[in-house]
Design a protein around this motif. Sequence first.
Motif, short mmCIF file in Angstrom:
data_model
loop_
_atom_site.label_atom_id
_atom_site.label_comp_id
_atom_site.label_asym_id
_atom_site.label_seq_id
_atom_site.Cartn_x
_atom_site.Cartn_y
_atom_site.Cartn_z
N LEU A 33 0.83 -1.21 0.00
CA LEU A 33 0.00 0.00 0.00
C LEU A 33 0.86 1.25 0.00
O LEU A 33 0.57 2.23 -0.70
N ARG A 34 1.93 1.25 0.79
CA ARG A 34 2.82 2.41 0.82
C ARG A 34 3.54 2.57 -0.51
O ARG A 34 3.79 3.69 -0.96
N GLU A 35 3.88 1.45 -1.15
CA GLU A 35 4.51 1.51 -2.47
C GLU A 35 3.55 2.13 -3.48
O GLU A 35 3.95 2.95 -4.32
N ALA A 36 2.29 1.75 -3.38
CA ALA A 36 1.28 2.29 -4.30
C ALA A 36 1.18 3.80 -4.18
O ALA A 36 0.91 4.50 -5.17
N GLU A 37 1.40 4.31 -3.00
CA GLU A 37 1.28 5.76 -2.77
C GLU A 37 2.42 6.56 -3.40
O GLU A 37 2.35 7.78 -3.47
N THR A 38 3.46 5.89 -3.85
CA THR A 38 4.59 6.58 -4.47
C THR A 38 4.47 6.66 -5.99
O THR A 38 5.25 7.36 -6.63
N LEU A 39 3.52 5.95 -6.58
CA LEU A 39 3.39 5.92 -8.03
C LEU A 39 2.93 7.27 -8.56
O LEU A 39 2.07 7.93 -7.95
N GLU A 40 3.48 7.67 -9.70
CA GLU A 40 3.13 8.99 -10.25
C GLU A 40 3.10 9.03 -11.78
O GLU A 40 2.97 10.09 -12.37
N ASP A 41 3.19 7.86 -12.41
CA ASP A 41 3.22 7.80 -13.87
C ASP A 41 1.80 7.69 -14.42
O ASP A 41 1.13 6.67 -14.23
N PRO A 42 1.29 8.71 -15.13
CA PRO A 42 -0.08 8.64 -15.67
C PRO A 42 -0.27 7.54 -16.69
O PRO A 42 -1.41 7.17 -16.99
N ALA A 43 0.83 6.99 -17.22
CA ALA A 43 0.71 5.89 -18.17
C ALA A 43 0.14 4.63 -17.52
O ALA A 43 -0.25 3.68 -18.22
N LEU A 44 0.07 4.62 -16.19
CA LEU A 44 -0.49 3.47 -15.48
C LEU A 44 -2.02 3.46 -15.51
O LEU A 44 -2.63 2.41 -15.30
N PRO A 46 -4.31 3.62 -17.97
CA PRO A 46 -4.94 2.65 -18.90
C PRO A 46 -4.82 1.20 -18.42
O PRO A 46 -5.77 0.41 -18.57
N PHE A 47 -3.67 0.85 -17.85
CA PHE A 47 -3.50 -0.51 -17.33
C PHE A 47 -4.48 -0.78 -16.20
O PHE A 47 -5.08 -1.87 -16.11
N LEU A 48 -4.64 0.19 -15.30
CA LEU A 48 -5.56 0.02 -14.18
C LEU A 48 -6.99 -0.12 -14.66
O LEU A 48 -7.76 -0.93 -14.12
N ARG A 49 -7.35 0.64 -15.68
CA ARG A 49 -8.71 0.53 -16.23
C ARG A 49 -8.93 -0.86 -16.83
O ARG A 49 -10.01 -1.45 -16.68
N GLU A 50 -7.93 -1.37 -17.49
CA GLU A 50 -8.04 -2.72 -18.04
C GLU A 50 -8.23 -3.75 -16.92
O GLU A 50 -9.07 -4.65 -17.01
N ILE A 51 -7.44 -3.61 -15.88
CA ILE A 51 -7.50 -4.58 -14.77
C ILE A 51 -8.87 -4.53 -14.11
O ILE A 51 -9.47 -5.56 -13.78
N ILE A 52 -9.40 -3.32 -13.93
CA ILE A 52 -10.71 -3.17 -13.29
C ILE A 52 -11.81 -3.80 -14.14
O ILE A 52 -12.64 -4.57 -13.64
N TYR A 73 -5.45 3.59 -8.17
CA TYR A 73 -5.97 4.62 -9.07
C TYR A 73 -6.17 5.93 -8.32
O TYR A 73 -5.79 7.01 -8.79
N GLY A 74 -6.79 5.84 -7.15
CA GLY A 74 -7.06 7.04 -6.37
C GLY A 74 -5.81 7.74 -5.90
O GLY A 74 -5.71 8.97 -5.95
N ARG A 75 -4.84 6.98 -5.43
CA ARG A 75 -3.59 7.58 -4.97
C ARG A 75 -2.79 8.15 -6.15
O ARG A 75 -2.19 9.22 -6.04
N LEU A 76 -2.81 7.46 -7.29
CA LEU A 76 -2.12 7.96 -8.47
C LEU A 76 -2.74 9.27 -8.94
O LEU A 76 -2.03 10.19 -9.40
N MET A 77 -4.05 9.39 -8.79
CA MET A 77 -4.74 10.62 -9.18
C MET A 77 -4.23 11.84 -8.40
O MET A 77 -4.22 12.95 -8.91
N SER A 82 -5.84 14.08 -13.88
CA SER A 82 -6.31 14.51 -15.19
C SER A 82 -7.82 14.31 -15.24
O SER A 82 -8.32 13.30 -14.73
N PRO A 83 -8.56 15.25 -15.82
CA PRO A 83 -10.03 15.13 -15.88
C PRO A 83 -10.50 13.84 -16.55
O PRO A 83 -11.44 13.21 -16.09
N ALA A 84 -9.84 13.44 -17.66
CA ALA A 84 -10.30 12.26 -18.38
C ALA A 84 -10.15 11.00 -17.52
O ALA A 84 -11.06 10.16 -17.48
N ASP A 85 -9.02 10.86 -16.85
CA ASP A 85 -8.82 9.69 -15.99
C ASP A 85 -9.73 9.74 -14.77
O ASP A 85 -10.19 8.71 -14.29
N CYS A 86 -9.99 10.93 -14.29
CA CYS A 86 -10.90 11.08 -13.16
C CYS A 86 -12.32 10.69 -13.55
O CYS A 86 -13.05 10.08 -12.75
N ASP A 87 -12.72 11.00 -14.77
CA ASP A 87 -14.08 10.70 -15.21
C ASP A 87 -14.35 9.20 -15.16
O ASP A 87 -15.45 8.77 -14.77
#
Length: 230
Positions: A33-44, A46-52, A73-77, A82-87
């Motif tokens: 969980l703490r590792e997830a909080e460090t992610l900052e690449d918006p390229a992730l 699309p992958f998260l949307r696929e997984i979901i 997804y929420g922590r990366l946001m 970005s509005p599109a990813d937030c939508d």
Amino acid sequence: MDKAGLLDLIARINTPREENIKISSETASWKALREAETLEDPALFPFLREIITENEGKSKAKREVRSAAYFIYGRLMERAFSPADCDFFLRRLEVETDKHLLHSMLDRIQDWQGRQGILLPPELDTSPVARLTVDDRWLVRHAALHALGACPGEGSREALRFWLAKEDEKACKYEMWYAAIAMQSIGQPEDIPLLERFLKSRRQDLKITAKNAIQFIKERAERGREEVAK
């Protein structure tokens, strides 16, 4: 990190607590969980949307995958908003029905404002959040009221006013309190009269929260006038 890396991270987030570990911060799940909080690449995103979307369904295993993916997804946001990813995230509130998933997702939206001061842009349709403020399940309803603090707009304020206009403070004590807290972030001068009624409340928490909300709204309106005058 690629999709495979995200799937590995999700698996580690969902790792059951090891019996021989007594301290939470030493578990594999906590570290993931703490590792997830460090992610900052918006390229992730699309992958998260696929997984979901690939893990639709009511089984416990699929819910756990989606839950971890929503957390990431929420922590990366927070770091790559970005509005599109937030939508996409907002639209998923209309798909999910599990109260625990919805509660967690709404908490992420609240965190955007509470942790990073992010207010969603007006072009985003935040009505899925507003609709959940009248959900029959208090766990969802309360989280949605908190989340509206990140969702400026007339629809959000109308949802907050619905609870602030209730007569029975005892029956709606939490809803009124959370609505007043959200108004601190998104309220407008025309909302002040509805908040002023609570300045005479016997409930100290609601009285203080309403007072703070009125102050924040006035200060925000004054800053707006100063900006226009420049």
